[in-house]
Design a protein around this motif. Structure first.
Motif, mmCIF file in Angstrom:
data_model
loop_
_atom_site.group_PDB
_atom_site.id
_atom_site.type_symbol
_atom_site.label_atom_id
_atom_site.label_comp_id
_atom_site.label_asym_id
_atom_site.label_seq_id
_atom_site.Cartn_x
_atom_site.Cartn_y
_atom_site.Cartn_z
ATOM 1 N N ALA A 240 0.853 -1.184 0.000
ATOM 2 C CA ALA A 240 0.000 0.000 0.000
ATOM 3 C C ALA A 240 0.885 1.228 0.000
ATOM 4 O O ALA A 240 1.953 1.249 0.621
ATOM 5 C CB ALA A 240 -0.913 0.021 1.220
ATOM 6 N N SER A 241 0.453 2.276 -0.727
ATOM 7 C CA SER A 241 1.260 3.496 -0.790
ATOM 8 C C SER A 241 0.365 4.709 -0.954
ATOM 9 O O SER A 241 -0.786 4.609 -1.402
ATOM 10 C CB SER A 241 2.252 3.428 -1.957
ATOM 11 O OG SER A 241 1.560 3.452 -3.204
ATOM 12 N N THR A 242 0.890 5.844 -0.572
ATOM 13 C CA THR A 242 0.287 7.129 -0.911
ATOM 14 C C THR A 242 1.248 7.829 -1.845
ATOM 15 O O THR A 242 2.470 7.711 -1.703
ATOM 16 C CB THR A 242 0.052 7.984 0.343
ATOM 17 O OG1 THR A 242 1.311 8.211 0.991
ATOM 18 C CG2 THR A 242 -0.893 7.289 1.302
ATOM 19 N N MET A 243 0.699 8.541 -2.831
ATOM 20 C CA MET A 243 1.537 9.127 -3.872
ATOM 21 C C MET A 243 1.133 10.569 -4.131
ATOM 22 O O MET A 243 -0.018 10.937 -3.945
ATOM 23 C CB MET A 243 1.410 8.324 -5.169
ATOM 24 C CG MET A 243 1.907 6.900 -5.046
ATOM 25 S SD MET A 243 1.468 5.885 -6.469
ATOM 26 C CE MET A 243 -0.274 5.641 -6.168
ATOM 27 N N GLY A 244 2.090 11.343 -4.620
ATOM 28 C CA GLY A 244 1.820 12.722 -4.984
ATOM 29 C C GLY A 244 2.614 13.134 -6.202
ATOM 30 O O GLY A 244 3.398 12.360 -6.746
ATOM 31 N N PHE A 245 2.452 14.379 -6.631
ATOM 32 C CA PHE A 245 3.120 14.878 -7.836
ATOM 33 C C PHE A 245 4.630 14.865 -7.680
ATOM 34 O O PHE A 245 5.368 14.802 -8.668
ATOM 35 C CB PHE A 245 2.639 16.312 -8.131
ATOM 36 C CG PHE A 245 3.232 16.905 -9.380
ATOM 37 C CD1 PHE A 245 4.271 17.805 -9.304
ATOM 38 C CD2 PHE A 245 2.774 16.545 -10.627
ATOM 39 C CE1 PHE A 245 4.829 18.355 -10.439
ATOM 40 C CE2 PHE A 245 3.311 17.100 -11.774
ATOM 41 C CZ PHE A 245 4.348 17.998 -11.684
ATOM 42 N N ASP A 246 5.137 14.949 -6.448
ATOM 43 C CA ASP A 246 6.584 14.996 -6.252
ATOM 44 C C ASP A 246 7.252 13.656 -6.514
ATOM 45 O O ASP A 246 8.486 13.564 -6.523
ATOM 46 C CB ASP A 246 6.934 15.482 -4.846
ATOM 47 C CG ASP A 246 6.406 14.558 -3.744
ATOM 48 O OD1 ASP A 246 5.813 13.512 -4.068
ATOM 49 O OD2 ASP A 246 6.582 14.919 -2.575
#
Length: 314
Positions: A240-246
């Motif tokens: 499981a992961s959380t992701m962003g534009f960076d």
């Protein structure tokens, strides 16, 4: 190394990585002079609207292509014709014939072509690839992947027209690298409007099954989340992961076996930096190219099949 970075949209994600390096000189290219200069200025780069110079100027070693998908293949071929290396955002092309032309041209050339298959460098995915390759838990029997996001990138459409090639392609690469090409595919799609939608693909492999879900229907407070569940004969991996534009997601992988659950140690996750580190290592002769165009053809073929089922012929 001098780099021509084409595109001021997602090109900024690449720019942020280059700006942290001390071994590159970058010029950012775009169509709008003011927008291009502003984007380049954020990173201390030069700017230009003369796209031809990226290919005609002999001082550029690498052309980094972050332009709309229909331009990808032609610009890679143009870079090779100009005697330059090329890094291109995924997908390599919007039709398999163009992708094959690039793969053939790269095979004939003494220059390198890299496709930004960033998901291959995500630590959680590397755990999965190693488990399959080494048979750590036996045969892979079921694989479920999801990528569920809000609209974190202003101005970018995440509707049915874009989701297969620009969001689902990475899942198809994970699937083809672990299970190969499927024997049958079933696709279901739903659209809220032209920019927000969800797609589910169920894939059969005889003795294994896979499913991929991508969605842009989430509220902003959700952010972006993804992961996979991989069920083997003798264990299970849950990521499981959380992701962003960076490009710096946080993530966990837990292995479940007869001995109980165990959270695995993962190195820091920054897949965009890892891709460009890999590109530089290959160009210095320190590594073999893991993201060449020939390596993406199966995943692209499957992605285009799903795209046709959702959107009809391009």
């Amino acid at each position: 190394m001098k780099i021509a970075l084409l595109g001021t949209g997602f090109g900024q994600a690449h720019a942020a990585v280059y700006a942290a390096r001390g071994d590159v000189q970058v010029v950012m290219f775009g169509r709008d002079p003011e927008k291009t200069a502003q984007a380049a200025g954020r990173f201390g780069f030069g700017s230009s609207t003369d796209m031809d110079a990226a290919f005609d100027d002999p001082s550029f070693d690498l052309v980094d292509i972050c332009l709309p998908v229909p331009l990808h293949a032609d610009y890679v071929l143009r870079a090779l014709d100009a005697g330059k290396h090329a890094l291109v955002e995924l997908p390599l092309a919007d039709d398999i014939e163009a992708a094959q032309r690039v793969a053939d041209a790269a095979a004939r050339s003494d220059k390198q072509v890299f496709v930004d298959m960033f998901e291959r460098f995500i630590p959680a995915n590397r755990v999965l690839f190693d488990a399959v390759g080494e048979g750590t838990y036996g045969r892979l029997e079921q694989l479920t992947l999801w990528n569920i996001t809000a609209h974190l990138w202003p101005g970018a459409s995440l509707g049915l027209k874009t989701l297969p090639l620009e969001a689902m392609h990475s899942d198809m690469d994970v699937i083809t690298r672990t299970l190969g090409l499927p024997e049958d595919v079933t696709v279901t799609a739903v659209a809220r409007d032209g920019d927000s939608a969800a797609i589910e693909a169920a894939l059969g492999f005889g003795r294994a099954a896979a499913r991929s879900t991508v969605s842009s229907l989430m509220p902003m407070s959700w952010g972006a989340r993804g992961g996979y569940t991989a069920t083997f004969e003798h264990g299970l991996l849950d990521a499981a992961s959380t992701m962003g534009f960076d490009g710096r997601p946080s993530g966990t992988v837990t292995a479940y076996t007869a001995d109980g659950p165990r959270e695995l140690d993962l190195p820091p996750a920054d897949q965009y930096t890892a891709v460009i580190d890999h590109v530089m290592a290959v160009l210095r002769g320190e590594a073999e190219n893991e993201i060449g165009p020939d390596s993406v053809l199966d995943a692209l073929r499957l992605t285009l099949d799903i795209d046709r089922r959702v959107n009809g012929p391009r």
